[in-house]
Scaffold this motif. Structure first.
Motif, mmCIF file in Angstrom:
data_model
loop_
_atom_site.group_PDB
_atom_site.id
_atom_site.type_symbol
_atom_site.label_atom_id
_atom_site.label_comp_id
_atom_site.label_asym_id
_atom_site.label_seq_id
_atom_site.Cartn_x
_atom_site.Cartn_y
_atom_site.Cartn_z
ATOM 1 N N GLY A 11 0.826 -1.211 0.000
ATOM 2 C CA GLY A 11 0.000 0.000 0.000
ATOM 3 C C GLY A 11 0.852 1.249 0.000
ATOM 4 O O GLY A 11 0.658 2.158 -0.811
ATOM 5 N N VAL A 12 1.828 1.285 0.902
ATOM 6 C CA VAL A 12 2.707 2.462 1.012
ATOM 7 C C VAL A 12 3.505 2.636 -0.280
ATOM 8 O O VAL A 12 3.602 3.734 -0.839
ATOM 9 C CB VAL A 12 3.645 2.323 2.242
ATOM 10 N N ALA A 13 4.067 1.517 -0.792
ATOM 11 C CA ALA A 13 4.919 1.588 -1.991
ATOM 12 C C ALA A 13 4.130 2.082 -3.203
ATOM 13 O O ALA A 13 4.566 2.988 -3.919
ATOM 14 C CB ALA A 13 5.521 0.223 -2.276
ATOM 15 N N LEU A 14 2.946 1.495 -3.416
ATOM 16 C CA LEU A 14 2.163 1.881 -4.601
ATOM 17 C C LEU A 14 1.614 3.293 -4.466
ATOM 18 O O LEU A 14 1.475 4.017 -5.449
ATOM 19 C CB LEU A 14 1.036 0.871 -4.831
ATOM 20 N N PHE A 15 1.295 3.667 -3.220
ATOM 21 C CA PHE A 15 0.812 5.029 -2.973
ATOM 22 C C PHE A 15 1.909 6.040 -3.354
ATOM 23 O O PHE A 15 1.653 7.035 -4.033
ATOM 24 C CB PHE A 15 0.442 5.163 -1.490
ATOM 25 N N ILE A 16 3.124 5.750 -2.933
ATOM 26 C CA ILE A 16 4.263 6.624 -3.258
ATOM 27 C C ILE A 16 4.464 6.665 -4.772
ATOM 28 O O ILE A 16 4.648 7.731 -5.367
ATOM 29 C CB ILE A 16 5.543 6.123 -2.548
ATOM 30 N N LEU A 17 4.399 5.486 -5.398
ATOM 31 C CA LEU A 17 4.601 5.409 -6.853
ATOM 32 C C LEU A 17 3.548 6.240 -7.589
ATOM 33 O O LEU A 17 3.877 7.013 -8.499
ATOM 34 C CB LEU A 17 4.534 3.943 -7.304
ATOM 35 N N LEU A 328 11.179 1.776 0.945
ATOM 36 C CA LEU A 328 12.240 1.209 0.101
ATOM 37 C C LEU A 328 11.646 0.660 -1.203
ATOM 38 O O LEU A 328 12.161 0.922 -2.299
ATOM 39 C CB LEU A 328 12.969 0.086 0.846
ATOM 40 N N THR A 329 10.541 -0.084 -1.059
ATOM 41 C CA THR A 329 9.903 -0.655 -2.252
ATOM 42 C C THR A 329 9.387 0.462 -3.159
ATOM 43 O O THR A 329 9.525 0.388 -4.387
ATOM 44 C CB THR A 329 8.739 -1.584 -1.839
ATOM 45 N N GLY A 330 8.795 1.485 -2.545
ATOM 46 C CA GLY A 330 8.276 2.623 -3.314
ATOM 47 C C GLY A 330 9.388 3.313 -4.096
ATOM 48 O O GLY A 330 9.230 3.633 -5.277
ATOM 49 N N ALA A 331 10.520 3.525 -3.423
ATOM 50 C CA ALA A 331 11.662 4.179 -4.083
ATOM 51 C C ALA A 331 12.182 3.305 -5.231
ATOM 52 O O ALA A 331 12.479 3.804 -6.322
ATOM 53 C CB ALA A 331 12.770 4.441 -3.076
ATOM 54 N N PHE A 332 12.252 2.000 -4.970
ATOM 55 C CA PHE A 332 12.733 1.071 -6.001
ATOM 56 C C PHE A 332 11.778 1.071 -7.215
ATOM 57 O O PHE A 332 12.229 1.170 -8.367
ATOM 58 C CB PHE A 332 12.854 -0.343 -5.411
ATOM 59 N N LEU A 333 10.468 0.995 -6.934
ATOM 60 C CA LEU A 333 9.482 0.986 -8.023
ATOM 61 C C LEU A 333 9.527 2.300 -8.800
ATOM 62 O O LEU A 333 9.451 2.315 -10.036
ATOM 63 C CB LEU A 333 8.073 0.755 -7.472
#
Lengths: 398, 234
Positions: A11-17, A328-333
């Motif tokens: 959720g956090v990663a995709l939201f950031i993306l 971290l996942t958000g930044a990577f994506l």
């Protein structure tokens, strides 16, 4: 618990993306618009109509008059453009201001005839109020500046008319043809602009339109374009012309980007909400499974608040880990997607996905995830604290 | 029960009544119980199932609240104490041993002993650890201090539970069928530990038991029937 944690991370990663992409494209659009049309456009002279009212005081018999604005009269174009520019340049936020004369023409060569918009510009100062210099894809700016009959045309128009630098075109207005040489081809990425705008020296445009002293508008660049909307009223009061900031001119597209950001964020928020529900059910199950342990803690002197805090802490730690890995996942994506090639032309020009690296996206995602998941932890934690140890222990006695 | 100077009793109650169940099916479990427990003595409560032994133990241990009557623990009248006050008294004055050990399986034997000490907060981390090791040593588990609770045998787990009940050096230890889940050998070990430690630490130990051998070995046997004590043997 792993599922809840995964939900928070995703959720956090995709939201950031989503935020970085929508904001990235919006920023690119704004840059394109500012580069093509400037932060502020001063156009159309206006004149306030004042109506006089007479008031008489009965006691003293005195009479007095006051004026009140009762509408405006507009006159197209800029009057006394040099004085307007002088007034505009007094503002601290202004970098430069440049005159433009605009009008509809027919453009033709041996192959085709196309409608176009002739933009007469001051070749030197216009470069200070636009990104025209960076937008040249073929030909030479220097040649365009040197040659009085040189024109710069948009890439879409050039493609449609199979034009290349060095070739001549005929620009006609009221059936009167004028020959010009294509010295450069530009591309803003904004299709409407690239399809119709032809830049020439302002004096040439005045000759074509037979309007020797006219200015359609003054294009202005600002140090801080975000303040364009704030500066407009002061500018209008000083120059007595309509001042159109980019925020107003591009309101429709800006609203579209805002809606896109809200919709994509809201839909991705559902993942965090599901993670919150997952956390709720996980903790509720843990509370059910750990009634003995909770009771023994209570019997050892742990207060209801202590028990609540144990579960809140558990949720807090999982949320923190989720946010950390989500970042971290958000930044990577975000990085990965920014490397993916994609050709987009229409309202801007890009050959890759555009992303905006802003810590505010990470902060917002963290705050939302924290709020949702911690709220989900409260109910099971409170339920745990309400357990009566004697009831549980009595139920397990032989 | 157990006549003596009530002011010297570490735990005393007068006229304690307790009802269980909801309003439609209420059962009068304790019907005016009086008791005085003194330091250094071991007491066994015996009686048929459902006579109110465990309910009395939980009421005296402040896990449950009496409906009527007075309870005094180590000089403090806890009759109308708030939930927070009762919780604090449990932490400082009472150690519990249940039929099931109720150790926290994710923690080692030492950590299980540190948990009540940590809540009390009157010892430093190193002191708590040393005391935990000392108590585990005293129950014969000095070599298993760092073993997870779920890696111990049933008898060992109950011995850890006894050590945990003594962690904060409480004046009162309440044990509900502490040997009920153990074989004869382990039952004897667990009871001997409780008995010896109560003498050594000058604590009052109240044991609810169905085991007549265990009861006989206590200093006093309190016989209970229908929510009241009938006799006391010593």
């Amino acid at each position: 618990m792993i599922m809840s944690l995964t939900g928070i991370v995703l959720g956090v990663a995709l939201f950031i993306l989503a935020l970085s992409m929508t904001t990235g494209f919006e920023q690119l659009f704004i840059k394109t618009v500012l580069g093509a049309n400037g932060a502020v456009r001063v156009q159309d002279k206006f004149q306030e109509n004042l109506v006089s009212y007479q008031i008489s005081q009965q006691e003293t018999g005195n009479q007095f008059e006051f004026g009140r604005a009762a509408g405006r009269k507009y006159r197209p174009g800029v009057e006394h453009a040099d004085k307007v520019i002088e007034g505009i340049m007094e503002f601290k936020n202004v970098i430069a201001a440049s005159k433009v004369l605009r009008g509809g023409v027919e453009v033709s060569n041996n192959f085709k005839e196309e409608p176009g918009q002739l933009y007469g510009i001051e070749k030197d100062t216009h470069l200070l109020v636009s990104d025209l210099e960076e937008q040249i894809v073929f030909g030479s700016l220097l040649e365009f500046q040197r040659n009085p009959t040189g024109v710069m045309i948009g890439s879409v128009l050039a493609d449609r008319m199979l034009l290349e630098p060095g070739e001549s075109i005929i620009i006609s207005e009221a059936n009167e043809p004028y020959r010009f040489i294509v010295e450069a081809i530009y591309e803003t990425g904004y299709r409407e602009i690239d399809r119709e705008r032809i830049f020439v020296d302002i004096n040439q445009a005045r000759t074509v339109f037979k309007r020797p002293h006219e200015t359609s508008y003054v294009q202005v660049s600002l140090f801080d374009p975000e303040k364009a909307d704030d500066d407009r009223f002061m500018m209008e009061a000083v120059v007595q012309h309509i001042v159109a900031p980019w925020q107003e001119r591009e309101k429709v597209w800006l609203q579209f980007f805002k809606a896109l950001r809200v919709i994509s964020s809201a839909s991705l928020l559902s993942i965090i909400i599901i993670a919150g529900l997952g956390m709720y059910s996980t903790l509720a199950i843990i509370v059910m499974e750990k009634t003995r342990e909770i009771s023994i803690l209570r019997s050892m002197g742990y207060t209801r608040k202590d028990v609540t805090n144990i579960f809140i802490w558990q949720g807090f730690i999982v949320t923190l880990i989720g946010i950390g890995f989500g970042w971290l996942t958000g930044a990577f994506l975000t990085y990965t997607i920014s490397r993916i090639p994609i050709r987009i032309r229409g309202i801007f020009s890009t050959d890759t996905f555009v992303v905006d690296w802003s810590f505010s996206h990470y902060l917002l995602a963290a705050v939302i995830a924290f709020f949702i998941v911690m709220t989900a932890c409260i109910l099971p934690a409170r339920r745990a604290s309400r357990l009566e140890p004697a009831d549980v222990v009595r139920g397990t006695s032989g | 029960m157990h006549e003596g100077d009530p002011s010297k009793a570490v735990l005393s109650c007068r006229g304690v009544h307790k009802y269980l169940g909801d309003e439609t099916q209420q059962v009068h479990v304790l019907k005016g119980v009086d008791i005085n427990l003194y330091r250094g003595n071991t007491y066994a409560i015996v009686g048929p199932s459902g006579c109110g032994k465990s309910t009395l133990l939980y009421t005296l241990g402040l896990l449950d609240r009496q409906d009527e009557g007075h309870i005094n623990i180590d000089g403090i009248d806890v009759t109308k104490a708030s939930d927070e006050e009762r919780t604090q008294i449990r932490n400082e004055k009472i150690g519990f041993v249940f039929q099931f050990h109720f150790l926290l399986p994710e923690f080692t034997a030492t950590e299980n002993l540190i948990i009540p000490m940590w809540k009390r907060g009157n010892r430093k981390a190193l002191t708590m650890e040393r005391r935990a090791h000392m108590l585990l040593q005293s129950v014969g588990l000095g070599d298993k201090t760092h073993r997870l609770a779920n890696r111990l045998s049933g008898g060992e787990q109950q011995r850890v539970a006894i050590a945990r009940a003594l962690a904060n050096d409480p004046p009162i230890v309440l044990a509900d069928e502490p040997t009920g889940n153990l074989d004869v050998r382990n039952s004897n070990i667990v009871f001997d530990l409780l008995y010896q430690l109560s003498k050594k630490n000058n604590q009052a130990v109240l044991i609810v038991t169905h085991n007549p051998d265990i009861a006989r070995r206590c200093d006093f046997i309190l016989k209970m029937r229908d929510g009241v004590f009938t006799t006391m043997d010593s």
